[in-house]
Design a protein around this motif. Structure first.
Motif, PDB file in Angstrom:
ATOM      1  N   PHE A 482     -14.801   2.924  -7.735  1.00  0.00           N
ATOM      2  CA  PHE A 482     -14.950   4.128  -6.903  1.00  0.00           C
ATOM      3  C   PHE A 482     -13.696   4.992  -6.888  1.00  0.00           C
ATOM      4  CE2 PHE A 482     -13.865   0.740  -3.800  1.00  0.00           C
ATOM      5  CZ  PHE A 482     -12.742   1.281  -3.186  1.00  0.00           C
ATOM      6  N   GLY A 483     -12.718   4.676  -7.714  1.00  0.00           N
ATOM      7  CA  GLY A 483     -11.586   5.581  -7.898  1.00  0.00           C
ATOM      8  C   GLY A 483     -10.530   5.493  -6.819  1.00  0.00           C
ATOM      9  N   GLN A 484      -9.903   4.309  -6.667  1.00  0.00           N
ATOM     10  CA  GLN A 484      -8.767   4.238  -5.754  1.00  0.00           C
ATOM     11  C   GLN A 484      -7.654   5.166  -6.246  1.00  0.00           C
ATOM     12  OE1 GLN A 484      -8.706   0.440  -3.071  1.00  0.00           O
ATOM     13  NE2 GLN A 484      -7.168   0.407  -4.639  1.00  0.00           N
ATOM     14  N   TRP A 485      -6.984   5.810  -5.311  1.00  0.00           N
ATOM     15  CA  TRP A 485      -5.839   6.643  -5.672  1.00  0.00           C
ATOM     16  C   TRP A 485      -4.573   5.802  -5.810  1.00  0.00           C
ATOM     17  CZ3 TRP A 485      -6.234  11.135  -7.755  1.00  0.00           C
ATOM     18  CH2 TRP A 485      -7.277  11.991  -7.420  1.00  0.00           C
ATOM     19  N   ASN A 486      -4.462   4.773  -4.986  1.00  0.00           N
ATOM     20  CA  ASN A 486      -3.249   3.968  -4.964  1.00  0.00           C
ATOM     21  C   ASN A 486      -3.362   2.776  -5.902  1.00  0.00           C
ATOM     22  OD1 ASN A 486      -2.069   5.566  -2.873  1.00  0.00           O
ATOM     23  ND2 ASN A 486      -3.284   4.441  -1.357  1.00  0.00           N
ATOM     24  N   GLU A 487      -2.197   2.312  -6.340  1.00  0.00           N
ATOM     25  CA  GLU A 487      -2.161   1.056  -7.076  1.00  0.00           C
ATOM     26  C   GLU A 487      -2.706  -0.071  -6.196  1.00  0.00           C
ATOM     27  OE1 GLU A 487       1.512   1.256 -10.263  1.00  0.00           O
ATOM     28  OE2 GLU A 487       1.820   0.223  -8.370  1.00  0.00           O
ATOM     29  N   TRP A 488      -3.178  -1.108  -6.846  1.00  0.00           N
ATOM     30  CA  TRP A 488      -3.669  -2.268  -6.104  1.00  0.00           C
ATOM     31  C   TRP A 488      -2.541  -2.925  -5.318  1.00  0.00           C
ATOM     32  CZ3 TRP A 488      -3.263  -7.663  -8.239  1.00  0.00           C
ATOM     33  CH2 TRP A 488      -3.765  -8.598  -7.321  1.00  0.00           C
ATOM     34  N   ASN A 489      -2.833  -3.255  -4.073  1.00  0.00           N
ATOM     35  CA  ASN A 489      -1.894  -3.935  -3.188  1.00  0.00           C
ATOM     36  C   ASN A 489      -2.551  -5.223  -2.714  1.00  0.00           C
ATOM     37  OD1 ASN A 489      -0.152  -4.813  -1.200  1.00  0.00           O
ATOM     38  ND2 ASN A 489      -0.499  -3.084   0.175  1.00  0.00           N
ATOM     39  N   HIS A 490      -1.972  -6.360  -3.103  1.00  0.00           N
ATOM     40  CA  HIS A 490      -2.608  -7.642  -2.777  1.00  0.00           C
ATOM     41  C   HIS A 490      -2.538  -7.958  -1.284  1.00  0.00           C
ATOM     42  CE1 HIS A 490       1.658  -8.927  -3.168  1.00  0.00           C
ATOM     43  NE2 HIS A 490       1.329  -9.833  -2.252  1.00  0.00           N
ATOM     44  N   ASP A 491      -1.741  -7.210  -0.537  1.00  0.00           N
ATOM     45  CA  ASP A 491      -1.595  -7.463   0.898  1.00  0.00           C
ATOM     46  C   ASP A 491      -2.509  -6.584   1.752  1.00  0.00           C
ATOM     47  OD1 ASP A 491       0.258  -9.545   0.946  1.00  0.00           O
ATOM     48  OD2 ASP A 491       1.940  -8.169   0.661  1.00  0.00           O
ATOM     49  N   ALA A 492      -3.387  -5.817   1.133  1.00  0.00           N
ATOM     50  CA  ALA A 492      -4.282  -4.939   1.900  1.00  0.00           C
ATOM     51  C   ALA A 492      -5.638  -4.886   1.216  1.00  0.00           C
ATOM     52  CB  ALA A 492      -3.691  -3.535   1.999  1.00  0.00           C
ATOM     53  N   TRP A 510     -22.060   6.373 -10.693  1.00  0.00           N
ATOM     54  CA  TRP A 510     -22.009   6.390 -12.156  1.00  0.00           C
ATOM     55  C   TRP A 510     -21.822   4.978 -12.711  1.00  0.00           C
ATOM     56  CZ3 TRP A 510     -23.345   8.466 -16.446  1.00  0.00           C
ATOM     57  CH2 TRP A 510     -22.603   8.330 -17.628  1.00  0.00           C
ATOM     58  N   VAL A 511     -20.886   4.222 -12.126  1.00  0.00           N
ATOM     59  CA  VAL A 511     -20.663   2.841 -12.581  1.00  0.00           C
ATOM     60  C   VAL A 511     -21.894   1.989 -12.310  1.00  0.00           C
ATOM     61  CG1 VAL A 511     -19.270   0.767 -12.232  1.00  0.00           C
ATOM     62  CG2 VAL A 511     -18.168   3.016 -12.325  1.00  0.00           C
TER      63      VAL A 511
END
Length: 639
Positions: A482-492, A510-511
């Motif tokens: 779904f198009g995250q803007w931020n890099e992946w954060n394993h703590d959130a 679309w996906v």
């Protein structure tokens, strides 16, 4: 509970242990609640051949090293003993005094089924019985879901950050809380499998599980072993396969772990040129040692036997294959022939794959191998490593390099798109956009795309359209759908609030539709790993930055035409050659307004003209929208 446990190891067990073929070692190594001479307790067994003495310490004896000593068992290097009066839930470690320099240490059980939640590091006595599986239908049918000719779209998940309970101090969901939520979401999205970042026990959250200490323990962060069984069972009941990441390439240096286990380098090589990864600050297994083979292959089979897991993805295979992996001259030791190949690791990987496919032929093994090592996913009897699939890291790198460029420059890099078809059938490939592509400053998938807001989303939809129409199975990391803007954060948790916006909902739709198209159209999966499944119509239009190709299934009527425009300039009229006359339905168009596109398209389809083109007897004149992927399917075939 078992009577006569003191005769736990038969002579045949000892023979298999010594020759390195004891592949279900967890059944007798480690801690097992049982009954001996009418008394309930726990039988312990640990391998520590260079120990002078070993005892079991825990909450049941106030961690007193003198209370419960173990006895050496024959000449196996195994220490064992029975502790009466304790059972499931007891915490414990092994107190080991080495014959070497009187080294003393407390070690967690390498074969423990359960461990304390970090920061605790003790093992916990556990019984793996008592769970009533409800996935019989899945288990009976899963062979047909894991083959090269089956649709496979994989949703890669980190359980600690897919979703959290934010209002409760941002806590993790448990296995039992995750199971129905994730199963429903993945089923609705149309993914066929989930792939879990390692669920093996690990001390540091930030390692994401790739620094494993408990190779037989589902991490206690999210619940008990039975809770993880429930998790797998629930996904199976929703028709979803479960692949887990498994890490036999290295292990961490934490004192309670496997390193320097009995005062010697038992599991790892002693020479740091062979036994230590400078990049990851971790130990490397000694694959030439039979007992290490027992440990690792037993771990692999354990997850398949006990937890009904459908596949194992092996991390960092390249680091295992090459003795000089990430090393300068003088920092590695050549093999006996003077080469840089790790012969013992090669033999281990082949044996691992042979055992998995012998014992569980309806499962799958996957290699994350980042070099051009030949025949990774070819049978061992042909000289291959024996994996079922290999991640296509070359395709991933070239494709992202291309897509990150401004469209005005793409025509000069057209080969980045076409090169992958020169080797697409050298392996059984999975196309991965994994967690590694959205961390460490690399940006999110959406953030990588050039252009303004509309172009970023259009580019990402186009990228996924190219991925799903390209030969190979598919893997997408959570949040990328779904198009995250931020890099992946394993703590959130993921940024689920983004789905309040039409653009992100459109991308996810679309996906979803791509997943369903792959599962519905044999042309997109049956011959994924066979050259007969793909034909170029036009791969040379670099000036307009377009690609047009055919995907084929086993039947003549199972054919799709895929047209992709990698510039923001609409192409109309755009003529493409096709093999059949009649009406061609526009089955998917990434520029449709429902996905957030500009709404340009072909009004449901196009009639083929009796005009030869691109070496084909018929042709279509289509509207190829900007930054878009369009897929056509013939109606009643006319030849």
């Amino acid at each position: 509970m078992s009577e006569g446990v003191w005769r736990f190891f038969s002579d045949f067990d000892v023979y298999l242990w010594k020759q390195g073929s004891y592949y279900r070692a967890w059944e007798k190594m480690g801690a097992h609640p049982c009954r001996l001479n009418g008394e309930d307790g726990v039988h312990f067994a640990v391998w520590a051949p260079n120990a002078e003495k070993v005892s079991v310490v825990g909450d049941f004896n106030d961690w007193n090293e003198a209370s419960h000593p173990l006895e050496p068992f024959q000449d196996t290097g195994i220490w064992r003993g029975f502790v009466p009066g304790i059972g499931v839930g007891a915490t414990y470690k092994y107190a080991i005094t080495s014959r070497i320099n009187s080294y003393r240490v407390l070690k967690a059980d390498p074969f423990a089924f359960f461990s304390e939640k970090r920061p605790g590091t003790a093992s916990i006595v556990w019984d793996l019985g008592g769970y009533a599986w409800q996935d019989k239908a899945w288990m009976q049918s899963r062979r047909e879901r894991n083959t090269r000719s089956s649709p496979m779209t994989i949703y890669e998940v980190h359980l600690g950050s897919w979703m959290r309970v934010v209002e409760e101090d941002n806590r993790w969901l448990t296995y039992r809380e995750l199971a129905p939520r994730l199963a429903a979401y993945v089923q609705d999205m149309g993914f066929t499998h989930v792939e879990l970042l390692p669920v093996t026990e690990h001390p540091f959250d930030g390692s994401w599980g790739y620094q494993t200490t408990g190779y037989f323990a589902a991490t206690s962060r999210f619940g008990t072993p039975q809770d993880f069984m429930f998790f797998v069972d629930t996904l199976h009941q929703h028709g979803i396969g479960v692949i887990v990441d498994w890490v036999p390439a290295h292990f961490p240096t934490d004192e309670h772990g496997l390193g320097f286990f009995d005062g010697t380098h038992l599991y790892e090589h002693a020479d740091p040129r062979q036994g230590f990864h400078n990049d990851w600050k971790s130990f490397i297994y000694n694959y030439g040692r039979n007992e290490v083979l027992n440990f690792l292959i037993s771990s692999a089979l354990f997850w398949l036997d006990v937890y009904h897991v459908d596949g194992l993805r092996v991390d960092a295979v390249a680091s295992m294959l090459y003795l000089d992996y990430s090393r300068r001259d003088g920092e590695w030791i050549p093999n006996r022939y003077g080469g840089n190949e790790n012969l013992e690791a090669i033999a281990f990987l082949r044996r691992f794959n042979e055992m998995v496919y012998r014992e569980h032929p309806d499962t799958v093994t996957v290699a994350e191998e980042s070099t051009a090592w030949p025949m990774v996913s070819r049978p061992t009897y042909l000289g291959g490593l024996g994996f079922g699939f290999k991640w296509n890291m070359g395709w991933m790198h070239d494709t992202l390099l291309y897509m990150c460029k401004d469209p005005v420059h793409r025509k000069y890099h057209h080969n980045l798109l076409t090169f992958s078809l020169l080797y697409a059938y050298s392996e059984n490939f999975i196309l991965p956009f994994s967690h590694d592509e959205v961390v460490h400053g690399k940006g999110s998938m959406l953030g990588k795309m050039p252009g303004d807001l509309w172009q970023k989303f259009a580019n990402l939809r186009l990228l996924y359209g190219y991925m799903y129409s390209h030969p190979g199975k598919k893997l997408l990391f959570m949040g990328s759908e779904f198009g995250q803007w931020n890099e992946w954060n394993h703590d959130a948790q993921l940024d689920w609030a983004l789905l309040d916006h039409d653009t992100h909902r459109g991308l996810r739709q679309w996906v979803r539709d791509l997943n369903r198209l792959v599962c519905r159209e044999p042309a997109l999966y049956e011959l994924d790993n066979e050259p007969q499944g793909f034909e170029w119509i036009d791969c040379n239009d670099s000036e307009q930055s377009t690609l047009v190709f055919l995907r084929r299934g086993k039947k003549e009527e199972d054919v799709l035409v895929c047209a992709l425009n990698f510039t923001p300039v609409p192409r109309f009229p755009y003529r493409i050659g096709v093999p059949f006359g009649g009406f061609w339905h526009e089955v998917l168009n990434s520029d449709a307004s429902v996905y957030g596109g500009s709404g340009q398209g072909n009004l449901g389809g196009v009639n083929a003209e009796d005009v030869p083109y691109h070496g084909r007897p018929y042709s279509l004149v289509i509207n190829l929208p900007p930054l878009a992927a369009v897929i056509f399917k013939p109606g009643d075939i006319s030849v």
